[in-house]
Scaffold this motif. Structure first.
Motif, PDB file in Angstrom:
ATOM      1  N   LYS A   1       6.810 -44.376  62.833  1.00 57.88           N
ATOM      2  CA  LYS A   1       8.173 -44.692  63.289  1.00 57.88           C
ATOM      3  C   LYS A   1       9.059 -43.456  63.274  1.00 57.88           C
ATOM      4  CE  LYS A   1      12.016 -47.896  62.557  1.00 57.88           C
ATOM      5  NZ  LYS A   1      13.065 -46.843  62.613  1.00 57.88           N
ATOM      6  N   ILE A   2       8.973 -42.655  62.210  1.00 58.70           N
ATOM      7  CA  ILE A   2       9.848 -41.482  62.159  1.00 58.70           C
ATOM      8  C   ILE A   2       9.415 -40.441  63.192  1.00 58.70           C
ATOM      9  CG2 ILE A   2      10.387 -41.876  59.718  1.00 58.70           C
ATOM     10  CD1 ILE A   2       8.665 -39.424  59.057  1.00 58.70           C
ATOM     11  N   VAL A   3       8.108 -40.391  63.499  1.00 56.87           N
ATOM     12  CA  VAL A   3       7.641 -39.491  64.557  1.00 56.87           C
ATOM     13  C   VAL A   3       8.165 -39.960  65.907  1.00 56.87           C
ATOM     14  CG1 VAL A   3       5.612 -38.627  65.791  1.00 56.87           C
ATOM     15  CG2 VAL A   3       5.596 -38.730  63.295  1.00 56.87           C
ATOM     16  N   ASP A   4       8.114 -41.275  66.151  1.00 55.51           N
ATOM     17  CA  ASP A   4       8.655 -41.825  67.398  1.00 55.51           C
ATOM     18  C   ASP A   4      10.148 -41.569  67.529  1.00 55.51           C
ATOM     19  OD1 ASP A   4       6.235 -42.773  68.302  1.00 55.51           O
ATOM     20  OD2 ASP A   4       6.502 -44.788  67.459  1.00 55.51           O
ATOM     21  N   ASP A   5      10.825 -41.515  66.387  1.00 56.60           N
ATOM     22  CA  ASP A   5      12.269 -41.256  66.397  1.00 56.60           C
ATOM     23  C   ASP A   5      12.593 -39.780  66.584  1.00 56.60           C
ATOM     24  OD1 ASP A   5      12.822 -43.916  66.082  1.00 56.60           O
ATOM     25  OD2 ASP A   5      13.126 -43.810  63.914  1.00 56.60           O
ATOM     26  N   GLY A   6      11.553 -38.947  66.662  1.00 53.93           N
ATOM     27  CA  GLY A   6      11.772 -37.538  66.963  1.00 53.93           C
ATOM     28  C   GLY A   6      11.592 -36.574  65.815  1.00 53.93           C
ATOM     29  N   ALA A   7      11.150 -37.062  64.662  1.00 53.00           N
ATOM     30  CA  ALA A   7      10.977 -36.174  63.515  1.00 53.00           C
ATOM     31  C   ALA A   7       9.827 -35.188  63.748  1.00 53.00           C
ATOM     32  CB  ALA A   7      10.694 -36.994  62.259  1.00 53.00           C
ATOM     33  N   LEU A   8      10.031 -33.941  63.337  1.00 55.97           N
ATOM     34  CA  LEU A   8       8.963 -32.930  63.365  1.00 55.97           C
ATOM     35  C   LEU A   8       8.180 -33.074  62.064  1.00 55.97           C
ATOM     36  CD1 LEU A   8      10.927 -29.860  64.758  1.00 55.97           C
ATOM     37  CD2 LEU A   8       9.319 -31.328  65.986  1.00 55.97           C
ATOM     38  N   PHE A   9       7.144 -33.890  62.123  1.00 58.99           N
ATOM     39  CA  PHE A   9       6.405 -34.253  60.918  1.00 58.99           C
ATOM     40  C   PHE A   9       4.939 -33.871  61.048  1.00 58.99           C
ATOM     41  CE2 PHE A   9       3.544 -37.253  58.811  1.00 58.99           C
ATOM     42  CZ  PHE A   9       3.958 -37.141  57.493  1.00 58.99           C
ATOM     43  N   THR A  10       4.388 -33.321  59.969  1.00 59.88           N
ATOM     44  CA  THR A  10       2.946 -33.080  59.904  1.00 59.88           C
ATOM     45  C   THR A  10       2.506 -33.124  58.451  1.00 59.88           C
ATOM     46  OG1 THR A  10       1.137 -31.688  60.697  1.00 59.88           O
ATOM     47  CG2 THR A  10       3.048 -30.557  59.759  1.00 59.88           C
ATOM     48  N   ILE A  11       1.222 -32.866  58.207  1.00 55.14           N
ATOM     49  CA  ILE A  11       0.695 -32.961  56.855  1.00 55.14           C
ATOM     50  C   ILE A  11      -0.071 -31.698  56.484  1.00 55.14           C
ATOM     51  CG2 ILE A  11       0.510 -35.478  56.858  1.00 55.14           C
ATOM     52  CD1 ILE A  11      -2.476 -35.171  57.435  1.00 55.14           C
TER      53      ILE A  11
ATOM     54  N   HIS B   1       1.628 -35.355  66.351  1.00 52.74           N
ATOM     55  CA  HIS B   1       1.727 -34.517  67.539  1.00 52.74           C
ATOM     56  C   HIS B   1       1.686 -33.033  67.181  1.00 52.74           C
ATOM     57  CE1 HIS B   1       2.536 -38.205  69.521  1.00 52.74           C
ATOM     58  NE2 HIS B   1       3.758 -38.351  69.034  1.00 52.74           N
ATOM     59  N   LEU B   2       2.050 -32.706  65.944  1.00 53.22           N
ATOM     60  CA  LEU B   2       2.065 -31.309  65.511  1.00 53.22           C
ATOM     61  C   LEU B   2       0.745 -30.955  64.835  1.00 53.22           C
ATOM     62  CD1 LEU B   2       5.648 -30.978  63.968  1.00 53.22           C
ATOM     63  CD2 LEU B   2       4.913 -30.666  66.335  1.00 53.22           C
ATOM     64  N   PRO B   3       0.379 -29.682  64.833  1.00 52.29           N
ATOM     65  CA  PRO B   3      -0.849 -29.270  64.134  1.00 52.29           C
ATOM     66  C   PRO B   3      -0.776 -29.581  62.642  1.00 52.29           C
ATOM     67  CG  PRO B   3      -0.099 -27.549  65.619  1.00 52.29           C
ATOM     68  CD  PRO B   3       0.998 -28.566  65.562  1.00 52.29           C
ATOM     69  N   VAL B   4      -1.934 -29.811  62.061  1.00 55.07           N
ATOM     70  CA  VAL B   4      -2.077 -30.132  60.644  1.00 55.07           C
ATOM     71  C   VAL B   4      -2.607 -28.904  59.906  1.00 55.07           C
ATOM     72  CG1 VAL B   4      -3.454 -31.490  59.017  1.00 55.07           C
ATOM     73  CG2 VAL B   4      -2.437 -32.581  61.025  1.00 55.07           C
ATOM     74  N   ILE B   5      -2.088 -28.659  58.714  1.00 61.67           N
ATOM     75  CA  ILE B   5      -2.596 -27.578  57.871  1.00 61.67           C
ATOM     76  C   ILE B   5      -3.691 -28.159  56.987  1.00 61.67           C
ATOM     77  CG2 ILE B   5      -2.055 -25.890  56.081  1.00 61.67           C
ATOM     78  CD1 ILE B   5       0.815 -25.868  57.136  1.00 61.67           C
ATOM     79  N   ALA B   6      -4.923 -27.699  57.191  1.00 61.28           N
ATOM     80  CA  ALA B   6      -6.078 -28.245  56.471  1.00 61.28           C
ATOM     81  C   ALA B   6      -6.725 -27.181  55.583  1.00 61.28           C
ATOM     82  CB  ALA B   6      -7.098 -28.794  57.462  1.00 61.28           C
ATOM     83  N   LEU B   7      -7.612 -27.642  54.732  1.00 61.57           N
ATOM     84  CA  LEU B   7      -8.351 -26.773  53.807  1.00 61.57           C
ATOM     85  C   LEU B   7      -7.404 -25.877  53.008  1.00 61.57           C
ATOM     86  CD1 LEU B   7     -11.289 -26.411  52.958  1.00 61.57           C
ATOM     87  CD2 LEU B   7     -11.477 -24.547  54.596  1.00 61.57           C
ATOM     88  N   ASP B   8      -6.293 -26.484  52.576  1.00 66.99           N
ATOM     89  CA  ASP B   8      -5.321 -25.808  51.706  1.00 66.99           C
ATOM     90  C   ASP B   8      -4.787 -24.500  52.296  1.00 66.99           C
ATOM     91  OD1 ASP B   8      -3.888 -26.282  49.338  1.00 66.99           O
ATOM     92  OD2 ASP B   8      -5.025 -24.749  48.263  1.00 66.99           O
ATOM     93  N   GLY B   9      -4.687 -24.461  53.626  1.00 64.60           N
ATOM     94  CA  GLY B   9      -4.097 -23.289  54.271  1.00 64.60           C
ATOM     95  C   GLY B   9      -5.071 -22.415  55.028  1.00 64.60           C
ATOM     96  N   ALA B  10      -6.363 -22.752  55.008  1.00 62.96           N
ATOM     97  CA  ALA B  10      -7.344 -21.934  55.725  1.00 62.96           C
ATOM     98  C   ALA B  10      -7.413 -22.286  57.205  1.00 62.96           C
ATOM     99  CB  ALA B  10      -8.721 -22.095  55.102  1.00 62.96           C
ATOM    100  N   ILE B  11      -6.938 -23.490  57.583  1.00 61.00           N
ATOM    101  CA  ILE B  11      -7.083 -23.976  58.948  1.00 61.00           C
ATOM    102  C   ILE B  11      -5.775 -24.569  59.450  1.00 61.00           C
ATOM    103  CG2 ILE B  11      -8.229 -25.702  60.407  1.00 61.00           C
ATOM    104  CD1 ILE B  11     -10.627 -25.581  58.527  1.00 61.00           C
TER     105      ILE B  11
END
Length: 213
Positions: A27-37, A56-66
């Protein structure tokens, strides 16, 4: 930009995001929030948890390696280990006759090379992990000089911390990052060895540059 730690969100939800959390995040992404994990997991390991999230935004994976583009299943940025450092680490493990997984990036595809198993739990772990369509396992070591994205070892707690002591004795710990997930699989610990530059902070800066924010 709002970045949430997937691993922390799951601690109070029996290691998975509940439907309410997923609905509210969408819902917050649909409302326009720039959200990722951000997560210590690999892209393959987190697929089941994020498949219903509108990331919609890239995810930071492997604790910052990807830096990983979820919709395109594409690795946008990585911080690999140097080839020299990778060779020193694998030589240490080979001298101890230990099994390990050597993860490299080839043509935007993450390949995992592995050697002979020395514990039955390692075979069980491999049999479970290779069922994922997002993982590509190859027996043996690469014939070309690929930089490893990371190296992982599944073994007993005693052996894992002996490896860390050896890395410290050799002075290699100053050139890398590592973290241990205890009781990860059938009572075994999982050690992941990363580049010193592979940090959440560094990759977050790369993400901000890409988004121009």
């Amino acid at each position: 930009l709002f970045v949430a730690e997937l691993d922390d969100m799951e601690q109070t939800a029996h290691q998975q995001l509940n439907d309410f959390n997923k609905t509210q995040l969408n819902k917050i992404v649909d409302d326009g929030a720039l959200f990722t994990i951000i997560t210590k997991r690999t892209p393959a390991s987190m697929q089941a948890e994020i498949e219903h999230l509108k990331l919609h935004l890239p995810v930071i994976a492997l604790d910052g390696a990807i830096l990983y583009d979820v919709p395109k299943n594409e690795l946008l940025c990585t911080y690999p280990l140097s080839q020299t450092l990778g060779t020193k680490i694998t030589q240490l493990l080979d001298d101890k006759h230990l099994n390990y997984f050597y993860h490299v990036l080839k043509d935007d595809v993450l390949l995992t090379y592995y050697n002979s198993f020395d514990q039955s739990e390692q075979m069980d772990y491999y049999d479970m992990m290779r069922q994922s369509p997002y993982r590509n396992y190859i027996f043996g070591m690469p014939t070309h000089s690929y930089q490893p994205l990371y190296i992982s070892i599944l073994n007993t707690k005693e052996i894992i911390y002996d490896i860390i002591d050896d890395l410290i004795d050799l002075g290699l710990h100053k050139q890398l990052r590592y973290f241990v997930e205890e009781d990860y699989f059938e009572g075994m610990c999982l050690l992941k060895i990363l580049s010193y530059d592979a940090t959440p902070e560094n990759m977050l800066e790369r993400l901000k540059e890409k988004l121009d924010i």
